[in-house]
Design a protein around this motif. Structure first.
Motif, PDB file in Angstrom:
ATOM      1  N   LYS A  61       0.840  -1.194   0.000  1.00 23.47           N
ATOM      2  CA  LYS A  61       0.000   0.000   0.000  1.00 23.47           C
ATOM      3  C   LYS A  61       0.879   1.251   0.000  1.00 23.47           C
ATOM      4  N   TYR A  62       0.504   2.192  -0.856  1.00 18.50           N
ATOM      5  CA  TYR A  62       1.238   3.448  -0.954  1.00 18.50           C
ATOM      6  C   TYR A  62       0.261   4.606  -0.781  1.00 18.50           C
ATOM      7  N   ALA A  63       0.733   5.710  -0.223  1.00 19.63           N
ATOM      8  CA  ALA A  63      -0.073   6.917  -0.074  1.00 19.63           C
ATOM      9  C   ALA A  63       0.650   8.059  -0.776  1.00 19.63           C
ATOM     10  N   GLU A  64      -0.003   8.616  -1.783  1.00 16.05           N
ATOM     11  CA  GLU A  64       0.560   9.705  -2.570  1.00 16.05           C
ATOM     12  C   GLU A  64       1.941   9.337  -3.123  1.00 16.05           C
ATOM     13  N   GLY A  65       2.081   8.093  -3.564  1.00 17.63           N
ATOM     14  CA  GLY A  65       3.324   7.629  -4.166  1.00 17.63           C
ATOM     15  C   GLY A  65       4.426   7.280  -3.187  1.00 17.63           C
ATOM     16  N   LYS A  66       4.153   7.361  -1.886  1.00 16.19           N
ATOM     17  CA  LYS A  66       5.166   7.042  -0.881  1.00 16.19           C
ATOM     18  C   LYS A  66       4.719   5.820  -0.080  1.00 16.19           C
ATOM     19  N   PRO A  67       5.667   4.973   0.309  1.00 18.61           N
ATOM     20  CA  PRO A  67       5.316   3.780   1.088  1.00 18.61           C
ATOM     21  C   PRO A  67       4.726   4.141   2.449  1.00 18.61           C
ATOM     22  N   LEU A  68       3.738   3.364   2.885  1.00 16.58           N
ATOM     23  CA  LEU A  68       3.175   3.575   4.218  1.00 16.58           C
ATOM     24  C   LEU A  68       4.125   3.078   5.295  1.00 16.58           C
ATOM     25  N   VAL A  69       4.877   2.041   4.999  1.00 21.32           N
ATOM     26  CA  VAL A  69       5.831   1.496   5.959  1.00 21.32           C
ATOM     27  C   VAL A  69       7.176   2.155   5.727  1.00 21.32           C
ATOM     28  N   THR A  70       7.660   2.873   6.727  1.00 20.99           N
ATOM     29  CA  THR A  70       8.977   3.494   6.600  1.00 20.99           C
ATOM     30  C   THR A  70      10.039   2.717   7.351  1.00 20.99           C
ATOM     31  N   GLY A  71       9.621   1.838   8.251  1.00 24.44           N
ATOM     32  CA  GLY A  71      10.590   1.051   8.996  1.00 24.44           C
ATOM     33  C   GLY A  71      10.010  -0.239   9.523  1.00 24.44           C
ATOM     34  N   LEU A  72      10.823  -1.291   9.485  1.00 26.45           N
ATOM     35  CA  LEU A  72      10.487  -2.588  10.060  1.00 26.45           C
ATOM     36  C   LEU A  72      11.694  -3.052  10.847  1.00 26.45           C
ATOM     37  N   LYS A  73      11.484  -3.497  12.074  1.00 27.88           N
ATOM     38  CA  LYS A  73      12.606  -3.930  12.889  1.00 27.88           C
ATOM     39  C   LYS A  73      12.244  -5.220  13.609  1.00 27.88           C
ATOM     40  N   GLY A  95       3.627   6.084  19.358  1.00 25.99           N
ATOM     41  CA  GLY A  95       2.256   5.744  19.011  1.00 25.99           C
ATOM     42  C   GLY A  95       1.966   5.735  17.525  1.00 25.99           C
ATOM     43  N   ILE A  96       2.931   6.103  16.699  1.00 26.29           N
ATOM     44  CA  ILE A  96       2.711   6.105  15.247  1.00 26.29           C
ATOM     45  C   ILE A  96       2.749   4.686  14.691  1.00 26.29           C
ATOM     46  N   GLY A  97       3.634   3.851  15.233  1.00 28.07           N
ATOM     47  CA  GLY A  97       3.799   2.494  14.722  1.00 28.07           C
ATOM     48  C   GLY A  97       3.119   1.460  15.599  1.00 28.07           C
ATOM     49  N   ILE A  98       3.353   0.205  15.246  1.00 27.23           N
ATOM     50  CA  ILE A  98       2.798  -0.912  16.007  1.00 27.23           C
ATOM     51  C   ILE A  98       3.911  -1.890  16.341  1.00 27.23           C
TER      52      ILE A  98
END
Length: 127
Positions: A61-73, A95-98
């Protein structure tokens, strides 16, 4: 070649696919990976996923051409398992991530595990 940590492999594939702006990707199937994909869909980080015979097909999923996920750890690793109690489940990026927690009631998003008052193994953080 055998994969030592399949969950880390899945997260790396998702990170790389977002970085290359792919529309979808396929990861080898397992129950835990399907549960993680379900959590990502439920939280709005991916558009959809489908479990097939040998692969899980994930639509990114992308929003306005940018990825919704910016980081995975990946937090808990084969050489160092990380366990948290219900009161110690962290807030990701204020609180932005999960975070994804493997509990006795199955895989859960961190806030839901905290609400259900269950702790477990802290698998990953996504923001």
């Amino acid at each position: 070649m055998a994969v030592v940590d399949p969950v880390a492999d899945m997260l790396t594939r998702i990170r790389n696919a977002y970085g290359a702006y792919h529309k979808d990707l396929a990861v080898p199937t397992s129950k835990i990976k399907a549960s993680i994909a379900g959590i990502l869909k439920e939280e709005g980080y991916i558009t959809d996923y489908a479990v097939e015979d040998r692969d899980i097909s994930i639509t990114l999923k992308y929003a306005e051409g940018k990825p919704l996920v910016t980081g995975l750890k990946k937090i808990s690793k084969p050489g160092r398992r990380v366990y948290v109690g219900a009161s110690d489940i962290p807030r990701v990026q204020n609180g932005i991530g999960i975070c994804i927690v493997s509990t006795s009631k199955g895989l859960m998003e961190g806030a839901k595990a905290k609400a259900a008052n269950v702790g477990g193994e802290l698998l990953a953080e996504i923001w």
